[in-house]
Design a protein around this motif. Structure first.
Motif, mmCIF file in Angstrom:
data_model
loop_
_atom_site.group_PDB
_atom_site.id
_atom_site.type_symbol
_atom_site.label_atom_id
_atom_site.label_comp_id
_atom_site.label_asym_id
_atom_site.label_seq_id
_atom_site.Cartn_x
_atom_site.Cartn_y
_atom_site.Cartn_z
ATOM 1 N N ALA A 245 -49.021 -31.593 22.818
ATOM 2 C CA ALA A 245 -48.689 -32.782 22.035
ATOM 3 C C ALA A 245 -49.886 -33.237 21.207
ATOM 4 N N GLU A 246 -51.078 -33.190 21.801
ATOM 5 C CA GLU A 246 -52.289 -33.581 21.073
ATOM 6 C C GLU A 246 -52.533 -32.689 19.864
ATOM 7 N N PHE A 247 -52.229 -31.405 19.988
ATOM 8 C CA PHE A 247 -52.423 -30.460 18.886
ATOM 9 C C PHE A 247 -51.274 -30.480 17.883
ATOM 10 N N GLY A 248 -50.219 -31.231 18.183
ATOM 11 C CA GLY A 248 -49.081 -31.300 17.288
ATOM 12 C C GLY A 248 -48.255 -30.032 17.246
ATOM 13 N N ILE A 249 -48.301 -29.239 18.303
ATOM 14 C CA ILE A 249 -47.612 -27.944 18.307
ATOM 15 C C ILE A 249 -46.102 -28.107 18.185
ATOM 16 N N THR A 250 -45.538 -29.040 18.931
ATOM 17 C CA THR A 250 -44.085 -29.203 18.885
ATOM 18 C C THR A 250 -43.623 -29.780 17.547
ATOM 19 N N ARG A 251 -44.499 -30.505 16.869
ATOM 20 C CA ARG A 251 -44.127 -31.041 15.557
ATOM 21 C C ARG A 251 -44.020 -29.936 14.512
ATOM 22 N N ARG A 252 -44.562 -28.775 14.825
ATOM 23 C CA ARG A 252 -44.486 -27.642 13.900
ATOM 24 C C ARG A 252 -43.248 -26.785 14.160
ATOM 25 N N GLY A 253 -42.358 -27.273 14.999
ATOM 26 C CA GLY A 253 -41.110 -26.559 15.237
ATOM 27 C C GLY A 253 -41.160 -25.570 16.374
ATOM 28 N N ILE A 254 -42.269 -25.517 17.109
ATOM 29 C CA ILE A 254 -42.391 -24.631 18.266
ATOM 30 C C ILE A 254 -41.869 -25.371 19.498
ATOM 31 N N LYS A 255 -41.030 -24.695 20.262
ATOM 32 C CA LYS A 255 -40.461 -25.322 21.460
ATOM 33 C C LYS A 255 -41.286 -24.973 22.681
ATOM 34 N N LEU A 256 -41.548 -25.970 23.511
ATOM 35 C CA LEU A 256 -42.169 -25.727 24.818
ATOM 36 C C LEU A 256 -41.055 -25.545 25.841
ATOM 37 N N ALA A 257 -41.071 -24.421 26.553
ATOM 38 C CA ALA A 257 -40.128 -24.187 27.639
ATOM 39 C C ALA A 257 -40.885 -24.354 28.948
ATOM 40 N N SER A 258 -40.731 -25.502 29.563
ATOM 41 C CA SER A 258 -41.382 -25.788 30.845
ATOM 42 C C SER A 258 -40.500 -25.180 31.934
ATOM 43 N N LEU A 259 -40.873 -23.999 32.394
ATOM 44 C CA LEU A 259 -39.978 -23.216 33.248
ATOM 45 C C LEU A 259 -39.851 -23.782 34.653
ATOM 46 N N LEU A 260 -40.842 -24.558 35.092
ATOM 47 C CA LEU A 260 -40.722 -25.296 36.351
ATOM 48 C C LEU A 260 -41.301 -26.682 36.127
ATOM 49 N N LEU A 261 -40.411 -27.636 35.963
ATOM 50 C CA LEU A 261 -40.800 -29.018 35.694
ATOM 51 C C LEU A 261 -40.040 -29.918 36.653
ATOM 52 N N PHE A 262 -40.765 -30.742 37.383
ATOM 53 C CA PHE A 262 -40.152 -31.653 38.338
ATOM 54 C C PHE A 262 -40.113 -33.065 37.768
ATOM 55 N N ILE A 263 -39.250 -33.894 38.322
ATOM 56 C CA ILE A 263 -39.181 -35.286 37.893
ATOM 57 C C ILE A 263 -40.523 -35.985 38.080
ATOM 58 N N ASN A 264 -41.296 -35.548 39.074
ATOM 59 C CA ASN A 264 -42.608 -36.138 39.322
ATOM 60 C C ASN A 264 -43.585 -35.804 38.196
ATOM 61 N N ASP A 265 -43.424 -34.603 37.588
ATOM 62 C CA ASP A 265 -44.222 -34.248 36.416
ATOM 63 C C ASP A 265 -43.850 -35.124 35.225
ATOM 64 N N VAL A 266 -42.544 -35.356 35.058
ATOM 65 C CA VAL A 266 -42.085 -36.224 33.978
ATOM 66 C C VAL A 266 -42.663 -37.621 34.157
ATOM 67 N N HIS A 267 -42.670 -38.102 35.382
ATOM 68 C CA HIS A 267 -43.240 -39.424 35.666
ATOM 69 C C HIS A 267 -44.716 -39.471 35.280
ATOM 70 N N GLY A 268 -45.446 -38.384 35.600
ATOM 71 C CA GLY A 268 -46.863 -38.330 35.264
ATOM 72 C C GLY A 268 -47.107 -38.232 33.766
ATOM 73 N N LEU A 269 -46.236 -37.526 33.061
ATOM 74 C CA LEU A 269 -46.394 -37.366 31.618
ATOM 75 C C LEU A 269 -45.971 -38.602 30.842
#
Length: 412
Positions: A245-269
């Protein structure tokens, strides 16, 4: 308090000393013969602490409390394996030698695979919940082990296949360099290719200890892949997402596929950063009335951390294990870990966290999986209301087919 290897071992030794609770030796011995001991081997201080750790222990204890008195005693102990196979092996060996009947949880696949071997060597029971590698029901399957809540094959099928179908047909993997990351990259890459996509690159990051992912993200961006697959978990995933996000990667149309993401990670982010990410779980606290009821029962034990599928798996696995003990008797259960696991396989599973299910001959517990998308801040109704359901994969389709894993327990 952080549990070190030395303190965990010392605590275990005290727990199984000559006297229990001040009882005379003969009385203590009789009580020990009628006591089932559950060891929660987990990450109490590292990068997976919120995703496993104290909440896994709390959920195992919740299962014991709900199981109630059935003619035998139940003790739950805990220890920190520090995400190190050598520490995990030493703890597992000592626990089993000193009377622990089952080890549960064990995040970090390198530790889980090692404990899998110790359980077989000692003929004890092992309920793997935290380790994701599908090899535990494949080439490394054991008659002493069941794999409870999720695995890399399930994650890969749900996330990988859906992403390719949505147009993400070129991938670059950022992979944690240990058994879990390797298995998750392998399984996801297979689904990407099977769906018509291509893998155009990958980089492996040292585990544990990597906090700066900038150079790896730059490599991924330079590859011009449409999707950056994050084959990691916990703090590694959070750091990758934040830095992307800091590098603006997703704003360039690249998708991040978080292959193992827990609700606790979402809370932290936070939702501002995590919104739009996808994740696959077999449990979500707000999925239905039963999951909400279970969550409300366990929250007093862990008020600052909502349960995820690993935590729920420790509850569910502990409960099913205790039902099997009640069905076969304590003496028979203590005599053979294989017999306990066989009884668990023979009995249908049923609990509020996952509903109905079954355990296959290879040790794989079958339950549906769910693909979720992280809500935007505007969509969320409040704290921990983070996920919206995208698709459901039925239990019969969610995990690798029985005959394709190479498990020696499966008769052709």
């Amino acid at each position: 308090m952080q549990i070190t290897r030395r303190s965990a071992l010392a605590g275990t030794a005290l727990a199984f000393g000559a006297g229990i609770g001040g009882l005379p030796y003969r009385s203590a011995k009789a009580q020990a013969a009628n006591t089932i001991r559950i060891g929660v081997l987990t990450d109490m201080s590292g990068m997976y602490r919120d995703n496993t750790g104290p909440t896994s222990v709390a959920c195992a204890r919740q299962a014991v409390a709900e199981f109630g008195q059935r003619g035998f005693n139940v003790e739950v102990i805990e220890a920190d394996h520090q995400n190190r196979p050598d520490v995990g092996v030493n703890l597992a060996r000592q626990w089993y030698d000193q009377g622990v009947d089952v080890i549960i949880d064990v995040p970090t696949s390198s530790v889980g695979l090692a404990v899998n071997q110790i359980a077989r060597e000692k003929n004890k029971a092992y309920i793997n919940v935290g380790s994701a590698t599908a090899d535990l029901t494949g080439a490394q399957c054991s008659p002493n082990t069941v794999h409870w809540a999720y695995d890399t094959w399930m994650l890969a099928k749900s996330n990988g296949g859906a992403t390719v179908r949505a147009g993400g047909d070129t991938w670059f993997f950022i992979t944690a360099d240990y058994a879990f990351g390797h298995a998750l990259e392998r399984d996801t890459a297979n689904f990407v290719r099977a769906s018509g996509g291509r893998v155009i690159g990958q980089v492996r990051t040292p585990f544990p200890g990597t906090t700066d992912f900038s150079s790896f993200l730059v490599q991924a961006q330079a590859s011009r892949a449409k999707v950056i697959g994050l084959a990691n978990a916990g703090a590694d995933t959070q750091n990758c997402v934040k830095q992307a996000a800091e590098f603006g990667i997703t704003r360039r149309g690249i998708k991040l596929a978080s292959l193992l993401l827990f609700i606790n990670d979402v809370h932290g982010l936070g939702l501002q950063t995590a919104q739009g990410l996808t994740c696959t779980e077999t449990f979500y606290w707000d999925l239905n009335d039963r999951t909400r009821a279970f969550t409300q029962r366990v929250l007093p034990r862990t008020p600052n951390n909502y349960p995820n599928m690993i935590h729920a798996g420790c509850y569910s696995g502990t409960l099913h294990f205790l039902k099997a003990i009640a069905d076969m008797g304590v003496a028979a259960a203590k005599a053979s870990g294989v017999d306990i696991i066989n009884r668990m396989k023979a009995m249908p599973t049923e609990d509020d966290a996952f509903g109905a299910g079954q355990v296959r001959p290879d040790g794989r517990r079958l339950i549906p999986s769910y693909l979720f998308e992280v809500k935007s801040p505007a969509e969320s109704r409040g704290p921990w209301d983070y996920l919206k359901l995208v698709q459901t994969t039925p239990a019969a389709e969610a995990f690798r087919p029985l005959g394709e894993g190479g498990c020696a327990l499966v008769r052709s």
